[in-house]
Write a protein that holds these residues in place. Structure first.
Motif, short mmCIF file in Angstrom:
data_model
loop_
_atom_site.label_atom_id
_atom_site.label_comp_id
_atom_site.label_asym_id
_atom_site.label_seq_id
_atom_site.Cartn_x
_atom_site.Cartn_y
_atom_site.Cartn_z
N LEU A 1 45.48 70.08 21.86
CA LEU A 1 46.64 69.86 22.74
C LEU A 1 46.57 68.45 23.34
O LEU A 1 47.58 67.74 23.39
N ASN B 1 47.52 65.96 20.82
CA ASN B 1 48.97 65.98 20.61
C ASN B 1 49.72 65.53 21.87
O ASN B 1 50.92 65.76 21.99
N GLN C 1 49.76 66.63 24.81
CA GLN C 1 50.27 67.76 25.61
C GLN C 1 51.64 68.26 25.14
O GLN C 1 52.31 68.99 25.86
N GLN C 2 52.08 67.80 23.97
CA GLN C 2 53.39 68.23 23.48
C GLN C 2 53.30 69.60 22.81
O GLN C 2 52.42 69.84 22.00
N MET C 3 54.24 70.48 23.13
CA MET C 3 54.38 71.79 22.48
C MET C 3 55.78 71.85 21.85
O MET C 3 56.69 71.20 22.36
N PRO C 4 55.99 72.65 20.83
CA PRO C 4 54.99 73.37 20.05
C PRO C 4 54.29 72.42 19.06
O PRO C 4 54.77 71.33 18.82
N TYR D 1 51.30 76.98 17.43
CA TYR D 1 51.27 77.39 18.83
C TYR D 1 52.67 77.27 19.43
O TYR D 1 53.28 76.20 19.34
N VAL D 2 53.15 78.37 20.01
CA VAL D 2 54.52 78.38 20.47
C VAL D 2 54.61 79.04 21.86
O VAL D 2 53.84 79.95 22.17
N ASP D 3 55.52 78.54 22.64
CA ASP D 3 55.79 79.11 23.96
C ASP D 3 56.35 80.53 23.78
O ASP D 3 57.34 80.72 23.07
N VAL E 1 48.67 75.95 28.41
CA VAL E 1 49.53 74.77 28.44
C VAL E 1 50.07 74.67 29.87
O VAL E 1 50.49 75.67 30.45
N GLU F 1 52.93 72.81 31.97
CA GLU F 1 54.15 72.08 31.71
C GLU F 1 54.78 71.69 33.03
O GLU F 1 54.94 72.53 33.92
N PRO G 1 49.84 79.91 24.91
CA PRO G 1 50.78 79.96 23.78
C PRO G 1 50.54 81.18 22.90
O PRO G 1 49.44 81.73 22.86
#
Lengths: 662, 662
Positions: A232, A235, A237-240, A274-276, A404, A406, A497
């Motif tokens: 994470l 990346n 801290q960007q999701m997904p 990984y998804v919210d 995560v 946000e 996630p």
């Protein structure tokens, strides 16, 4: 169910198997030592096929979506797999024959005997029994003692229903079936012992003092999960986002059979997306795939003892709830496109949903991409929704934050029941138990707080369950505590996630791909059947065969020159300058799946023109060097197909005698 | 010895290490569980580097020479590794501290203490002691109790000689050194226990009944050897040829340290080149490499306690016998060329010959390609002559033929001592012992037969040693046997090939490559030092960074378009459209070793011209799309270097503020 080749011929598997071994696509490992069940080596064409499939996979998934690839060890400390649930739950049910000591996989055993009885019943009723192809889940051993005994109609129906959901039974239930239907081992005539769980992981010890127990990983996933926080960060801290891993995994199968389909060491390619979990697990590229049509076999159909499928656009399947969410649907479609790209037969794919008891301990939902082979429908890709299971258990065990955080675009106001303690009085009142009671109070849910607020109002005191203090019930009076509904402003949101996991068994894909692209030609001409593997150029082990007409010295510089030219173009080639006839040399390479051939003849020496041959049609065209090389490049890169080349370039009717395609 | 960066700066390893972890080149495995010594994960840039190096390796070796690649399991039955000698001999010497139970690797322990004493001696003599960089073979733990004590000159000389050949000692000798020099463990003040062999293989059990013991392979080689007969068939009985394999191997190191340099699970790439032992092991492509110059450190130099090297053309080294034969020399040169291609610093390579006691149990000769790092000289590639050892032992154990049978161009006549028995009398005479005695007679060597022929002539009888018959001596009279010199014609020749094995430790190569290409810029400008990894484009994890000037909407289509164009060209790219400054975004990617950058600005939107930036010089050029893409392709494929591009295209003095290169 009998399987056919690419050209609709009945598949003669022993002939195909013998070719695959002879040409070293794969071969049993350590064969001079008698071999080990469930271990196979890939030889040169198998390795090239493997490496081309991996390369295509990496481009199709990892590069296309900027996934974060990681490579983690197979050696895994026991603690990690204890937390993930594998030490306790990653097991098959195993029985023992008390007479001869044979070890038996319980589900396969039940399946095998019931099928034998149904077969006996059909014989007794005079129904012609088609020889059923083996299923890789079953022991191939011929069941002895299958007798033509007629069963009651009701019993037949019971057996059929059991078989349709055989993957849904646990050990105790399998044991009950064995007792209830008196399923004796045909080899000995006695009932096997009740099923016990056999853990499928290989165990070892790490370090010289042997005090760190470890296992060989049964999947690559855990190595990815324990890195979640670092990934994470990487990346930003960007999701997904997704991580991916390609590597060997290990399962100590009870009795591995069926060649590459059930092995103890195998190559996996796994994606963890990984998804919210909030917002319905949408996917921003779902629109690109929504019209892809998939063949679906859902859970309800199977539980009803049925196997009928529906062909439906994934957009529709998600809309009507057959497939739970967009992200799961997106990956099912992407898996389908990948399998299509590498040359899987489009009429031999289906996506089957797991039944509730069949799912792995971590899965909330799961669809398998199954490919039809002569062993039946084979699970080649799993696509599971692991929910927040793994990240939650690892975080809980280690204390690491696998969440995560946000920043909210606009702060939100939360209205909630808040508890406040009068610390000055609370501590002195409860003394040594103060901390424990405070923790228990803080842990109260909103619902509990609401109820307690009413108690407090009504009675001027509340009673709270606190484990380890007194009799477990603690009374707190209103001078020590207030419980009120208040509002609070939140600027950030924290969540664990969910994980959508497409997981590919590369060996099974390779075997199915081979069956799907296999056919024979010339067998009606009185000749021996000649095997052909019609792999797409992208995955074919070698792209071009260079065939000088003879061993004449004048051909050698041209062969060397063309090899170099092709290497420069990034096109793999091999030379066959043996003394066999041209036709024989081409046949040998049709077996290896080489899609194109260049013949170098005396004309070539004079004017640098060459013949280009197509593996599947055996048609040939002739042109100058630049034209031929351009045609090869466009065929290998998938920009053209042979029909295009045949239209553009003059045909060549040469010396290669080929029996026409049936 | 202190190590410098690519630009000659002193290497600050902690700064580099911290960058490598932060950017996930690699990271300790299972770190949230406290980690496991000797296990590492590769993160995204590490994986890309790994996969590019493997790809280069496969092209440089496997495709270039049509080697037969195989992929075999790591799980290996114990019997195979018993035969190969690994069960008995693949061990390190281990001591235990009787006071605190610490487990100590004996050779590292002796080395560490003697070096500490030498350091103390220098201090006592007032010589300034340069802080020696750690060696991966040694424990990094600070040796406590290093005191400034002067030693006798003779003792200093003894210690230095021991250290120069430390790899040459076995366990008992290491034990003697510990006693003789009173080498107490500084942590406890007591002598460790005598060294015992600790086998380095991980053990497990295959199958549910746990009755098949197995190990994780310590090398990929055995999987290749046991396939020799199949590989020879696949190669249509042609010699010489090579097999190759890329895969994980496992060694249960006693106390792994030094990051990627000493790990328990690692990727190997191994070649087994099979060659006829007759005819001096010539190689038909030796001429192509004979002028390649290598830095050699031979066995004799080391045994004399020296470390001076010679730089010499491999042709000369083979001619004067420094390197035993052409095939070994050919591979040393090819290894050198490979290391050069992937970007190893040419001033930091040497080839060191193993000393006799240092060689693995199977090796007849061995040269290591060693790379200089801040941990000292690191063995990264071994190139061993395994002679016929492995094929012979496996053939003997299994009865499989692992020989080459060659039809002789012209039959040869062999003159030899032949034994003939009078079968009619022989059997009845010796009765039940007949067969045993016959076998013993057949097994007699030519020398024995010659001697016995003379005995027979002189005495009319001979005495033969026959184990298990009577007192082991059997008398045979001349009426039962004749021994005569006769001629015999041979049409075929059978031999067991010798094996030359280049064996690459990919993790060690990656670490050394990183150190060799690492430097910092801007540290003198008051700014924080900015790390750069100057990988050659071939192996760089990502080739091109796409940098839009800002988040402006008009840039987005161009970024997407260029990404697609580059993918089509087979060039990997990444986008950095974060809000950081252009300079900052380039810096971040200099750390990852991305060699090229395209800036997309407002001018680009108008006229489709772009700026192309070079990582190493930070110089920029500007041109239209086609020209920029052509330049990128030629740089990535190694056809041009930046200096060429800079000459051809107009310079761009843009908005990116860069601190000039030191």
């Amino acid at each position: 169910m009998s399987t056919t080749t690419l050209k609709g011929q009945p598949l003669d598997r022993p002939v195909m198997d013998s070719m695959l071994r002879r040409r070293m696509f794969y071969t049993p490992s350590f064969e001079i030592y008698g071999g080990v069940a469930g271990l196979y080596d890939y030889g040169p064409p198998g390795c090239a096929l493997l490496s081309n499939i991996i390369d295509t996979w990496r481009k199709h998934f990892v590069l296309e979506e900027d996934m974060l690839e990681v490579d983690c060890p197979a050696l895994t400390p026991a603690e990690v797999l204890k937390t993930s649930g594998h030490v306790d739950k990653f097991a098959d049910w195993m029985c023992k024959d008390p007479k001869n000591g044979d070890i038996i996989r319980a589900d396969h055993f039940v399946e095998e005997i019931l099928e034998a009885r149904l077969k006996g019943d059909k014989e007794a009723r005079g129904v012609k029994v088609e020889e059923k192809e083996e299923d890789p889940k079953k022991k191939k051993k011929k069941v002895k003692g299958t007798e033509a005994i007629k069963l009651d109609d009701a019993v037949v129906k019971e057996y059929e229903e059991i078989l349709a959901k055989i993957d849904n039974y646990g050990g105790p239930e399998l044991g009950e079936l064995i007792t209830k239907y008196d399923l004796k081992n045909p080899a000995t005539g006695v009932l096997p012992t009740p099923p016990v769980a056999f853990n499928l992981m290989f165990q070892t010890a790490i370090g010289p003092s042997s005090n760190l127990p470890g296992y060989l990983r049964p999947e690559t996933a855990q190595g990815q999960f324990v890195n979640f926080a670092k990934l994470l960060d990487f990346n930003q801290q960007q999701m997904p986002f997704a991580s991916a891993s390609i590597g060997k995994s290990y399962r100590n199968e009870i009795s591995p059979r069926s060649g590459l389909l059930r092995v103890r060491e195998f190559l996996m390619a796994e994606i963890e997306h990984y998804v919210d979990p909030q917002g319905g697990k949408q996917h921003h590229r779902f629109d690109e795939v929504k019209d892809v049509e998939l063949v679906l076999l859902n859970r309800h159909t199977q539980l009803a003892g049925q196997t009928h499928v529906q062909k439906v656009a994934i957009g529709k399947a998600v809309a009507d709830g057959t497939v739970d969410n967009e992200t799961l649907g997106y990956f099912l479609a992407r898996i389908h496109l990948f399998l299509e790209k590498i040359g899987v037969d489009q009429t031999k794919i289906r996506f089957r949903q797991h039944m509730a008891n069949e799912m792995a301990h971590y899965a909330a939902d799961c669809w398998d991409a199954e490919l039809l082979t002569s062993y039946g429908w084979i699970e080649c890709v799993g696509c599971a929704d692991r929910s927040a299971y793994d990240l939650t258990v690892h975080a809980k065990k280690t204390g690491a934050s696998l969440m995560v955080r946000e920043r909210l675009a606009q702060p939100i106001t939360v209205e909630e029941w808040q508890v406040e303690l009068d610390k000055k009085k609370f501590g002195p009142h409860f003394k040594k138990d103060g901390k424990t009671i405070e923790a228990a109070v803080e842990a109260l849910t909103q619902e509990q707080r609401e109820a307690l607020a009413q108690d407090l109002k009504a009675d001027g005191k509340i009673t709270v369950d606190v484990e380890g203090v007194g009799n477990g019930k603690v009374e707190i009076s209103k001078d020590l505590i207030t419980i009120e509904r208040r509002t609070r402003t939140e600027n950030t949101r924290e969540y664990t996630p969910n994980v959508i996991e497409p997981s590919f068994g590369i060996g099974r894909i390779i075997y199915s791909l081979i069956e799907h692209n296999y056919w024979t030609r010339g067998s009606d001409g009185g000749d021996e059947a000649r095997c052909v593997l019609s792999f797409p150029p992208t995955v074919a082990p070698t792209k071009v065969l260079l065939v000088p007409l003879s061993g004449h010295e004048s051909f050698k510089p041209l062969v060397k020159y063309l090899s170099l030219k092709l290497r420069k173009l990034g096109v793999s080639s091999r030379v066959d300058d043996s003394s066999a006839s041209i036709g024989k040399r081409y046949s040998r390479n049709d077996e290896l799946g080489t899609p194109l051939g260049i013949t170098i003849d005396f004309q070539s020496v004079q004017d640098k023109t060459y013949t280009l041959r197509d593996r599947d049609s055996t048609k040939q065209v002739r042109a100058d060097e630049a034209t031929i090389l351009a045609a090869i490049k466009s065929l290998v890169e998938g920009e053209k197909v042979w029909a295009d080349v045949e239209k553009e370039l003059p045909a060549f009717e040469g010396q290669e005698a080929e029996v026409p395609v049936r």
